[in-house]
Structure formats: C-alpha cells, structure tokens
Design an enzyme around this catalytic site. Structure first.
Site, short mmCIF file in Angstrom:
data_model
loop_
_atom_site.label_atom_id
_atom_site.label_comp_id
_atom_site.label_asym_id
_atom_site.label_seq_id
_atom_site.Cartn_x
_atom_site.Cartn_y
_atom_site.Cartn_z
N HIS A 92 2.39 5.36 5.05
CA HIS A 92 1.56 5.84 3.96
C HIS A 92 1.93 7.27 3.56
O HIS A 92 1.94 7.62 2.38
CB HIS A 92 0.09 5.77 4.35
CG HIS A 92 -0.43 4.38 4.47
ND1 HIS A 92 -1.58 4.06 5.15
CD2 HIS A 92 0.07 3.19 4.01
CE1 HIS A 92 -1.79 2.76 5.08
NE2 HIS A 92 -0.79 2.21 4.41
N SER A 100 0.82 -1.21 0.00
CA SER A 100 0.00 0.00 0.00
C SER A 100 0.85 1.26 0.00
O SER A 100 0.36 2.35 -0.29
CB SER A 100 -0.95 0.02 1.20
OG SER A 100 -0.24 0.11 2.40
#
Length: 275
Positions: free
Chosen positions: A191, A134
């Site tokens: 992230h 991710s």
C-alpha cells in the site's frame, strides 16, 4: 412519509452505472472476471500474483498482472467498491486513453518494481505473494490527497482539546496503517508503494508517464472516438469537457492548441493488497 435519504433507489444505481466512463468499465470488468477465474484456477492466480522471490526475466508478467487477481470474493468486492469511484474521477480528469495507458502500464509496473526491490533488499516476506487492486486505490487516494492539500492543508480531528490538525496529504498513509493493524494479512509495504507513486503523480513529478496530448488529440479526431465509443472521455478536458464538443462547434486547430475555443462541452498463501 418521506423516504430516508440513506436509501438508494434502483434508479439512482442505474444512473450511476450509466455515468461510469469507458476505461473504468473495462478495467473493473477485467479485474472482476480475471479474479473470478483465478479463484477457480489457483495455478493461474499463482502465475499472476506478485512474488518477489520468483520475479525474474521469465516471470515479468507478475509486475503487471497482480492488481487483477484477488484472494477471495469479499477481497474483490470491497476493492472494486472503493476503486470504481476513484477511477471514474481520474478518467474524467485525464481521459480514457491516458487512463488505460497508465493503469495497464506504469501504474502497475512502478509500484510492483518498488515493492519487489524493497522486499528483496530487506529480505522481508520474499516468499509471500501479494495481489489486489488496492494498490491502485492507495495510488489514487494519495494523488487526490496531495491535490486537496494545496487548497486545504489540514483537516481537524475534534477528539482532543485543542483539536488535532492532521495534514491532508498524509491521510492515505494513516488509512494504510489502520488497515494493516485491523485487517490481518494485508500488505502495508504494498500500500505504501502505491502511495509513493500516487504522490509522485499528484505533485506532477511523474506526469511524464502519461502519453503526450498532441498525438492523442490527433488520434481522437482522426478516429472520431468521441462519436464512436459510448462513455469515452476526451484527453483534453479543458477544451472538450466531459463528453467533448460537436464537430460543428469546435474552433480552429490554433484555437484548440491555445485553449481558446469558445464552445465547450458540458489461493496463494501470502499477503493481499486491500481489505
């Protein structure tokens, strides 16, 4: 009675899978098999995850292997469902070789270095391992969001009066925050590191990370990669298009360089990256 538009037929699935370009196929399959192997062999996953406290000259592999490992099957499946279309679009725009070079090199290394450096400097979760593709999802989302921001600076959220105008470029940051709030164990910092590199690529600041086009075009022509490799995407989309041009239809080298060719082709406990 007409079939509902939301229903997906097997033919549509096969058609979509057939359109996935080469580098995306290789990366997605590598992530899948390495993650499955890592779940069967926890020691392998421990070796590949990014653990700032144990990252040194002897374990530099962690800076390039962590996106290929996932903590669970659902973690793996959700990440691949989100990553595949984003990676497909990136490869269609930049070419197969560029995609492979970036996603096995700088797009692993730079977010990993940023994450490791910030974690060690702030003494934040230095013993918590992170893994998951991710970080690439947020990298690609940020790159796309920045490009969209140039033509559509805001999107409207009609939940207030007057409606809220939210900057398009900031949408990946909002998504990262919401995932961190609602999905336990996700790494907000990881992230955000992916977002930082994505903004750098989308704005053009990090375009130098990509290999130069001239030698890549020479390699493509010399090895006839467009003809030999199914689902291969040329590096020069402006001239060759999605699948390239037939050799008999190409212009001269000078035309190619100028872009004037008339014919164009149509385990470890810690934090995870992702839901």
């Amino acid at each position: 009675m007409a079939q509902s538009s939301w229903q997906v037929s097997p033919a549509r699935i096969r058609s979509y899978l057939n359109r996935i370009p080469l580098a995306t196929r290789l990366l997605v399959l590598s992530i899948f098999f390495i993650s499955i192997l890592g779940q069967r062999l926890p020691s392998l996953r421990d070796w590949g995850c990014l653990l700032p406290a144990e990252t040194n000259l002897a374990t530099l592999n962690r800076l390039s292997t962590y996106p290929f490992f996932h903590l669970s099957l659902i973690h793996l499946v959700l990440n691949l469902l989100a990553l595949t279309p984003l990676l497909t679009n990136f490869e269609s725009e930049n070419g197969t070789i560029v995609t492979l070079v970036l996603f096995t090199g700088p797009f692993c290394l730079i977010p990993g270095l940023i994450y490791t450096g910030l974690t060690l400097l702030t003494h934040l979760s230095t013993n918590a391992a992170v893994c998951g593709s991710s970080i690439w999802i947020f990298l690609l989302l940020s790159s796309t969001a920045y490009a969209t921001y140039r033509t559509n600076p805001y999107f409207v959220i009609p939940i207030t009066s007057p409606s809220l105008h939210f900057p398009t470029w900031a949408s990946p940051l909002l998504a990262a925050l919401l995932i961190w709030i609602f999905i336990p164990g996700t790494s907000l910092l990881g992230h955000l590191c992916g977002c930082a590199v994505g903004y750098g690529w989308g704005s053009g600041v990090l375009k130098f990370l990509g290999p130069p086009e001239r030698p890549l075009r020479w390699i493509e022509g010399k090895l006839n990669l467009l003809g030999r490799l199914p689902h291969y995407v040329s590096v020069d989309q402006k001239i060759y298009g999605r699948y390239g041009v037939l050799p008999s239809m190409g212009g001269s080298d000078e035309d190619v360089e100028a872009g004037t060719s008339r014919f164009r082709g149509t385990g470890p406990s810690g934090q995870r990256l992702g839901p």
